[in-house]
Every structure is written in C-alpha cells, then in structure tokens.
Design a protein around this motif. Structure first.
Motif, PDB file in Angstrom:
ATOM      1  N   THR A 160       0.873  -1.164   0.000  1.00  0.00           N
ATOM      2  CA  THR A 160       0.000   0.000   0.000  1.00  0.00           C
ATOM      3  C   THR A 160       0.912   1.216   0.000  1.00  0.00           C
ATOM      4  N   VAL A 161       0.672   2.116  -0.940  1.00  0.00           N
ATOM      5  CA  VAL A 161       1.514   3.295  -1.083  1.00  0.00           C
ATOM      6  C   VAL A 161       0.607   4.519  -1.132  1.00  0.00           C
ATOM      7  N   PHE A 162       0.978   5.534  -0.358  1.00  0.00           N
ATOM      8  CA  PHE A 162       0.267   6.804  -0.395  1.00  0.00           C
ATOM      9  C   PHE A 162       1.090   7.738  -1.274  1.00  0.00           C
ATOM     10  N   VAL A 163       0.447   8.329  -2.255  1.00  0.00           N
ATOM     11  CA  VAL A 163       1.150   9.163  -3.227  1.00  0.00           C
ATOM     12  C   VAL A 163       0.576  10.572  -3.172  1.00  0.00           C
ATOM     13  N   GLU A 205       6.046   0.238  -9.620  1.00  0.00           N
ATOM     14  CA  GLU A 205       6.800   1.055 -10.573  1.00  0.00           C
ATOM     15  C   GLU A 205       5.972   1.332 -11.829  1.00  0.00           C
ATOM     16  N   SER A 206       5.268   0.331 -12.323  1.00  0.00           N
ATOM     17  CA  SER A 206       4.452   0.551 -13.521  1.00  0.00           C
ATOM     18  C   SER A 206       3.258   1.461 -13.219  1.00  0.00           C
ATOM     19  N   ILE A 207       2.676   1.330 -12.031  1.00  0.00           N
ATOM     20  CA  ILE A 207       1.578   2.210 -11.623  1.00  0.00           C
ATOM     21  C   ILE A 207       2.088   3.643 -11.512  1.00  0.00           C
ATOM     22  N   LEU A 208       3.256   3.807 -10.899  1.00  0.00           N
ATOM     23  CA  LEU A 208       3.854   5.128 -10.729  1.00  0.00           C
ATOM     24  C   LEU A 208       4.095   5.800 -12.079  1.00  0.00           C
ATOM     25  N   LYS A 209       4.570   5.052 -13.044  1.00  0.00           N
ATOM     26  CA  LYS A 209       4.793   5.607 -14.382  1.00  0.00           C
ATOM     27  C   LYS A 209       3.481   6.077 -14.999  1.00  0.00           C
ATOM     28  N   ARG A 210       2.405   5.326 -14.776  1.00  0.00           N
ATOM     29  CA  ARG A 210       1.101   5.738 -15.298  1.00  0.00           C
ATOM     30  C   ARG A 210       0.615   7.012 -14.611  1.00  0.00           C
ATOM     31  N   ILE A 228      -7.689   9.565 -12.829  1.00  0.00           N
ATOM     32  CA  ILE A 228      -7.533   8.803 -11.582  1.00  0.00           C
ATOM     33  C   ILE A 228      -8.722   7.866 -11.376  1.00  0.00           C
ATOM     34  N   LEU A 229      -9.916   8.340 -11.681  1.00  0.00           N
ATOM     35  CA  LEU A 229     -11.113   7.499 -11.514  1.00  0.00           C
ATOM     36  C   LEU A 229     -11.049   6.236 -12.374  1.00  0.00           C
ATOM     37  N   ALA A 230     -10.315   6.291 -13.470  1.00  0.00           N
ATOM     38  CA  ALA A 230     -10.202   5.143 -14.365  1.00  0.00           C
ATOM     39  C   ALA A 230      -9.115   4.151 -13.928  1.00  0.00           C
ATOM     40  N   MET A 231      -8.319   4.507 -12.931  1.00  0.00           N
ATOM     41  CA  MET A 231      -7.219   3.629 -12.498  1.00  0.00           C
ATOM     42  C   MET A 231      -7.668   2.733 -11.348  1.00  0.00           C
ATOM     43  N   GLU A 232      -7.740   1.429 -11.601  1.00  0.00           N
ATOM     44  CA  GLU A 232      -8.178   0.484 -10.572  1.00  0.00           C
ATOM     45  C   GLU A 232      -7.207   0.378  -9.405  1.00  0.00           C
ATOM     46  N   ASP A 233      -5.934   0.603  -9.653  1.00  0.00           N
ATOM     47  CA  ASP A 233      -4.916   0.492  -8.605  1.00  0.00           C
ATOM     48  C   ASP A 233      -5.033   1.597  -7.569  1.00  0.00           C
ATOM     49  N   VAL A 234      -5.635   2.716  -7.946  1.00  0.00           N
ATOM     50  CA  VAL A 234      -5.848   3.830  -7.030  1.00  0.00           C
ATOM     51  C   VAL A 234      -7.183   3.575  -6.338  1.00  0.00           C
ATOM     52  N   ILE A 235      -7.111   3.200  -5.044  1.00  0.00           N
ATOM     53  CA  ILE A 235      -8.347   2.810  -4.349  1.00  0.00           C
ATOM     54  C   ILE A 235      -8.982   3.956  -3.575  1.00  0.00           C
ATOM     55  N   SER A 236      -8.249   5.050  -3.385  1.00  0.00           N
ATOM     56  CA  SER A 236      -8.866   6.270  -2.852  1.00  0.00           C
ATOM     57  C   SER A 236      -8.051   7.462  -3.326  1.00  0.00           C
ATOM     58  N   ALA A 237      -8.746   8.575  -3.488  1.00  0.00           N
ATOM     59  CA  ALA A 237      -8.099   9.801  -3.952  1.00  0.00           C
ATOM     60  C   ALA A 237      -8.800  10.974  -3.295  1.00  0.00           C
ATOM     61  N   HIS A 238      -8.007  11.900  -2.794  1.00  0.00           N
ATOM     62  CA  HIS A 238      -8.553  13.051  -2.079  1.00  0.00           C
ATOM     63  C   HIS A 238      -7.872  14.328  -2.548  1.00  0.00           C
TER      64      HIS A 238
END
Length: 158
Positions: A69-72, A122-127, A91-101
C-alpha cells in the motif's frame, strides 16, 4: 451538499448494516426492534437518498495478493481552468488507485495505491506520472496497516 434527514432509528439501521451488510431485513428489524415492513421502507429510503451507497465484501489485501500500500502525494502543474478535472477523470479510471482526495497543503491530491510488488508499483507510478497536468509526486510506503476500513462513528443525528 444536502444532508439526509436521519433519525435515531436510521442511525441504528446504518450502524447494524456497517457491522454486517448481509443482514436479512427480518434480522435487522429484530435487532432494532422494528417490524420488517417499516424497516425495509427505511432501508430503501436511505438507499434512495444515497446515504447507503452499496454493499461490499471487505477483502484482506495481503491474501488477495496486494502486498503493498503506497500513499502518493501529487502536485499539479497548473490550477487554472479545469485542469484538475482532467486529472480526476484519469484517476477514476485507475483500478490500482483505491482512494483519492483533493487536499490542502503542499500537495494537491493524496492517493492510496495498492500493488502486488515493487515492480507492479513502478508501472503504476509511471502511469500516474503520465497523467494530465502532473508536476511532482511523493510516495510513502505503508510499513504496516494499523486501521483500515473503519465504520463511520454513527452516534447521534447530524
């Protein structure tokens, strides 16, 4: 934002459903000392008002294969016009992002991301870096979860 008109009985219903969303209407009605028909009416009204937004299974992240779990924290390049809306749609289209504020402070957004391993992150971060208007990112890796998915503190009518 308009608040729903919630009384003590509604709060009791919500508290029980937070504990166990699989309760049958009869069991729920029994627990809150109401007959099944008015109980069901109240639940349907809470759903119609958007207070109850759905029923979900709580899944153990690690057992489901998400060891990270990573907070970005994300800073955008520009705050003019509707730039933030482009970012939010992405962000809403990214399944890996489970919450966004949207947050105040040095960052514009704080994201909660789950990943299977460091290579996956790493691949999520690049996206995320390639999303519209992203200027800077800061990642914080969770070492251990202490409290997640806590129920709302439903104590009194608001």
């Amino acid at each position: 934002m308009k608040y729903a008109n919630i009384d003590k009985t509604d709060l009791d219903i919500l508290a029980r459903l937070q504990e166990d969303g699989r309760l049958t209407n009869v069991a729920l009605a029994d627990q809150i000392h109401l007959s099944p028909s008015p109980c069901l009416r109240r639940v349907k009204q809470l759903e119609a008002q958007g207070v109850i937004q759905g029923y979900h299974a709580r899944i153990d992240r690690l057992k489901a294969g998400f060891s990270m779990t990573v907070f970005v924290e994300v800073k955008l390049r520009n705050h003019a016009d509707d730039y933030h809306l482009d970012f939010e749609r992405a962000i809403l289209a990214m399944e890996d992002v489970i919450s966004a504020h949207l947050v105040s402070g040095l960052a514009d957004y704080k994201l909660e991301v789950v990943a299977t391993d460091l290579q996956d992150y790493e691949s999520i971060l690049k996206r995320i870096q390639s999303l519209p208007h992203v200027k800077d990112l800061q990642s914080y890796f969770a070492i251990r979860s202490v409290k997640t998915a806590a129920p709302l503190p439903l104590k009194k009518p608001r």
